[in-house]
Design an enzyme around this catalytic site. Sequence first.
Site, PDB file in Angstrom:
ATOM      1  N   GLY A 107       0.814  -1.111   0.011  1.00  0.00           N
ATOM      2  CA  GLY A 107       0.034   0.040   0.029  1.00  0.00           C
ATOM      3  C   GLY A 107       0.820   1.176   0.050  1.00  0.00           C
ATOM      4  O   GLY A 107       2.047   1.288   0.275  1.00  0.00           O
ATOM      5  N   CYS A 108       0.239   2.338  -0.418  1.00  0.00           N
ATOM      6  CA  CYS A 108       0.834   3.566  -0.605  1.00  0.00           C
ATOM      7  C   CYS A 108       1.510   4.146   0.897  1.00  0.00           C
ATOM      8  O   CYS A 108       2.723   4.423   1.149  1.00  0.00           O
ATOM      9  CB  CYS A 108       0.262   4.654  -1.362  1.00  0.00           C
ATOM     10  SG  CYS A 108      -1.395   4.912  -0.636  1.00  0.00           S
ATOM     11  N   TYR A 109       0.776   4.127   1.693  1.00  0.00           N
ATOM     12  CA  TYR A 109       0.940   4.463   3.128  1.00  0.00           C
ATOM     13  C   TYR A 109       1.798   3.829   3.948  1.00  0.00           C
ATOM     14  O   TYR A 109       2.735   4.077   4.404  1.00  0.00           O
ATOM     15  CB  TYR A 109      -0.254   4.796   4.050  1.00  0.00           C
ATOM     16  CG  TYR A 109      -1.345   5.772   3.890  1.00  0.00           C
ATOM     17  CD1 TYR A 109      -0.960   7.138   3.989  1.00  0.00           C
ATOM     18  CD2 TYR A 109      -2.530   5.547   3.371  1.00  0.00           C
ATOM     19  CE1 TYR A 109      -1.826   8.193   3.333  1.00  0.00           C
ATOM     20  CE2 TYR A 109      -3.396   6.615   3.047  1.00  0.00           C
ATOM     21  CZ  TYR A 109      -3.112   8.114   3.181  1.00  0.00           C
ATOM     22  OH  TYR A 109      -4.074   9.011   2.869  1.00  0.00           O
TER      23      TYR A 109
END
Length: 310
Positions: free
Chosen positions: A116-118
């Site tokens: 995921g990006c976060y």
Amino acid sequence: MKPKIFIDGEHGTTGLQIRTRLAERDDLEVISIPEAERRNKDLRADYLRAADIAILCLPDDASKEAVSLLEGHNSTRIIDTSTTHRVHPDWAYGFAELAKGQRERIAEARLVANPGCYPTGAIALVRPLRDAGLLPADYPVSVNAVSGYTGGGKQLIAQMEDRNHPDYLAANNFLYGLPLKHKHVPELQLHGRLDRRPIFSPSVGRFPQGMIVQVPLFLSELEGSPSLAKVHAVLTEHYAGQDIVEVVPLEESAKLPRVDAEELAGKDGMKLFVFGTEDHGQVNLVALLDNLGKGASGAAVQNMNLMLGK
């Protein structure tokens, strides 16, 4: 013979980005299902099985279905960009810079879960400190982050850009995930090697692409009460020789008046910063990346290249 790549969900935000990147390549054959046939389950199965690598750019449930269509057909390798398989033990975690040997694990895997990006930003900051023994496993980690609105997909993009949208959002910045149950937390905890569930507070800003992730820590609560220089040295050593992740020199960081969330928009790199003051015994670790670059499509293409031996 060129390897065949099928992007299942190529008309979504991440899928479109990957499709655009691969369109410039002459060493691959990208096979695409006609848009009118996207919901034809049997035809999708045929395309999935015809591919050397299938990149799934789908919601969680749809990704599960796509994987089920490949049961008993192990010649197709899969990169899943959804949340579905990121903590599954049978799937290699697609963060190449995670730890020693991770590139090789991705390269050899049939099943790869794109991060995921976060979590990409948070894990990039936390994992080296855990591996070096500086950050206790039970430390109460808090992660604060702001992302460009493209991270919310087509629906949020429309809500932020179309003033005639019935659910138009006029806010320049907003918090969400308020009950602290964001779906990225299990991934962050597992791959960050944290025993204690971290607090994660995400937000969205009125800019399309970019991301800042912050992990503030008390130096006195870390093993040996390290200096800022020691924390920085651990990150620098961990990412030595990496061409995508850059640890900004401590002296350079100290001169910065601000960090711009959009600095790396449209790029695949990630910058890590160490801010703080020895006097107060506090450090703020910061990751800067593009939510659609290293945070999504860029990572997927990086993983695909590793799987193809490139």
